[in-house]
Enzyme design. Structure first.
Site, PDB file in Angstrom:
ATOM      1  N   THR A 275       0.619  -1.140   0.100  1.00  0.00           N
ATOM      2  CA  THR A 275      -0.053  -0.018   0.039  1.00  0.00           C
ATOM      3  C   THR A 275       0.851   1.221  -0.041  1.00  0.00           C
ATOM      4  OG1 THR A 275      -1.812  -0.930   1.037  1.00  0.00           O
ATOM      5  CG2 THR A 275      -1.914   1.477   1.414  1.00  0.00           C
ATOM      6  N   PHE A 277       1.195   5.122   0.795  1.00  0.00           N
ATOM      7  CA  PHE A 277       0.557   6.108   1.525  1.00  0.00           C
ATOM      8  C   PHE A 277       1.262   7.528   1.272  1.00  0.00           C
ATOM      9  CE2 PHE A 277       0.126   2.205   4.038  1.00  0.00           C
ATOM     10  CZ  PHE A 277      -0.998   2.276   4.842  1.00  0.00           C
TER      11      PHE A 277
HETATM   12  O1  PRE Z   1      -7.598  -0.214   8.827  1.00  0.00           O
HETATM   13  C1  PRE Z   1      -6.327   0.052   8.788  1.00  0.00           C
HETATM   14  O2  PRE Z   1      -5.547  -0.621   9.644  1.00  0.00           O
HETATM   15  C2  PRE Z   1      -5.828   1.174   7.847  1.00  0.00           C
HETATM   16  O3  PRE Z   1      -4.838   1.933   7.893  1.00  0.00           O
HETATM   17  C3  PRE Z   1      -6.579   1.528   6.754  1.00  0.00           C
HETATM   18  C4  PRE Z   1      -6.120   0.762   5.342  1.00  0.00           C
HETATM   19  C5  PRE Z   1      -7.006   1.280   4.249  1.00  0.00           C
HETATM   20  O4  PRE Z   1      -7.760   2.095   4.363  1.00  0.00           O
HETATM   21  O5  PRE Z   1      -6.669   0.722   2.977  1.00  0.00           O
HETATM   22  C6  PRE Z   1      -4.848   0.800   5.110  1.00  0.00           C
HETATM   23  C7  PRE Z   1      -4.202  -0.339   4.665  1.00  0.00           C
HETATM   24  C8  PRE Z   1      -4.767  -1.668   4.522  1.00  0.00           C
HETATM   25  O6  PRE Z   1      -4.709  -2.178   3.432  1.00  0.00           O
HETATM   26  C9  PRE Z   1      -6.125  -1.896   5.120  1.00  0.00           C
HETATM   27  C10 PRE Z   1      -6.688  -0.791   5.532  1.00  0.00           C
END
Ligand code: PRE
Length: 415
Positions: A275, A277
């Site tokens: 992911t 950010f």
């Molecule tokens: O719920 C979390 O722990 C988050 O940080 C959010 C979140 C997202 O919104 O995509 C961030 C990364 C992960 O893929 C899952 C959830």
């Protein structure tokens, strides 16, 4: 659903729009670093790398990707190239806004409870920062705008989901700029109250994205799924309500933090799950230009009148004619309705709302049916990038630069 892919595999370059809404289409080319994937075996994540010099675990990125315009971004990484691949270390980023290099003195707002992936991402980017939990991403962004925090952290794309359009929508509505990026490997675990066995679990709760990313494993378990605000919030809920028939999907760190058992590791459907950010700042408190030794990246949103193909070619030409590499290109359209959601009928997605901060006076929210999200290599102050933007401004309806920051191809692995 939009799809994000990594280079250098050419088949990933043009990807179908998988978004289910009829009237809005989104297609993207986006490059979350792919080096570790390339070195993985049969799609499995590669071995955990040695910690980066700053003590953070890292997976090295490749700095030799082919970009959209075919230009090779072959700049040298800090420690040089091996077979065209640069072994890059984490770039130090000036944090601005009074914070030190490691972010001490900075408050970073994130969505969720302590232990959420977003909090880990913030702490990895800025190890010295204080994190501020917020109920929703919108609250995190509002906290920065109101001065209750110095940065907000927002997941904007992932290898499994593609661009998180819901979060781009948020970003565009606020008068904030991108100050830093960070890529995080997301490992999902199944957590339960101490002593609970997998066979006793009837229901799994987590952030909707985590539930979606683990669809196959959940189907195998044959459990009910219930979305909650965030992954760590799910763990907190489990703990405080002493739920014995329910498990949560969250990080191994959340298991430690809340004292839960890990029933399964690596629950995600794809072993490669990264992911990206963004750390957002008020414009006045944003870091100055990225340090001279860092590769810079500039993010922008381009609103146009439609007729995507022609516009797309003109945008690509503005960059390629100046040898500027693109690291992200996302096309958002409300199709077949001239951008009028009323005419499009039920199910139409409304136009993208963008805060226009360019005019004198109070910033205004403007609606645009056709937009492009573009990240390019180079600083906004680089004359080539400036000229490319000026060229685009001649045919676009509106261009907003969302930020200029140090490009960071490192992927941090917090397992
Ligand atoms: O719920 C979390 O722990 C988050 O940080 C959010 C979140 C997202 O919104 O995509 C961030 C990364 C992960 O893929 C899952 C959830």
């Amino acid at each position: 659903m939009a799809y994000t892919s990594s280079l250098p595999l050419p088949k990933h370059l043009l990807l179908p729009n998988r978004r289910s809404t009829r009237h809005r289409s989104s297609s993207s080319v986006s490059f979350i670093p792919a080096a570790a994937k390339a070195s993985g075996v049969n799609g499995h994540a590669p071995e955990k790398p040695a910690p980066a010099p700053n003590g953070k675990p890292r997976i090295n990125g490749v700095n030799g990707h082919k970009g959209v315009n075919g230009h090779i971004n072959g700049k040298k990484g800090v420690s040089g190239h091996v077979n065209g691949h640069a072994d890059r270390i984490h770039l130090s980023v000036s944090t601005g806004g009074g914070g030190s290099q490691d972010g001490s003195g900075l408050r970073v707002a994130f969505q969720g409870a302590p232990g959420a992936y977003s909090e880990f991402a913030a702490k990895t980017a800025l190890p010295g920062c204080a994190t501020v939990p917020c109920r929703a991403f919108a609250d995190a962004l509002a906290a920065v705008e109101r001065g209750g925090a110095d940065r907000a952290i927002l997941p904007v794309e992932s290898t499994m989901e593609g661009t998180a359009l819901r979060n781009y929508d948020l970003l565009l509505r606020h008068d904030l700029v991108v100050a830093q990026e960070i890529n995080l490997f997301v490992h999902y675990c199944l957590l339960a109250m101490p002593g609970v066995r997998a066979a006793e679990v009837r229901r799994v709760i987590s952030h909707p994205m985590a539930l979606a990313h683990c669809g196959r494993a959940l189907a195998r378990l044959g459990v009910d799924r219930e979305p909650v605000e965030d992954t760590a919030g799910a763990v907190e809920m489990l703990r405080s309500n002493r739920m014995l028939d329910t498990a949560a999907i969250a990080s191994p760190r959340a298991a430690d933090l809340y004292g839960l058992d890990v029933l399964a590791h690596g629950l995600q459907d794809e072993s490669w799950n990264v992911t990206r950010f963004l750390l957002l700042s008020r414009p006045a408190a944003a870091p100055a230009a990225p340090p001279a030794n860092a590769d810079a990246k500039t993010s922008m949103v381009v609103a146009h009148r439609g007729g995507s193909m022609a516009v797309l070619l003109k945008v690509l030409s503005a960059f390629s004619s100046r040898n500027i590499n693109l690291t992200k290109l996302e096309v958002i359209n409300n199709e077949g309705d001239g951008g009028d959601p009323a005419a499009a009928g039920a199910g139409a997605r409304p136009p993208v709302m963008i805060l226009d901060t360019s005019a004198r006076g109070a910033p205004t929210l403007r609606a645009f049916p056709h937009v492009l999200y573009v990240d390019c290599a180079g600083a906004a102050s680089d004359p080539r990038v400036r000229e490319a933007i000026q060229e685009i401004e001649k045919f676009a309806v509106f261009v907003r630069v969302l930020g200029c920051y140090a490009a960071d191809s490192t992927i941090y692995d917090l397992q």
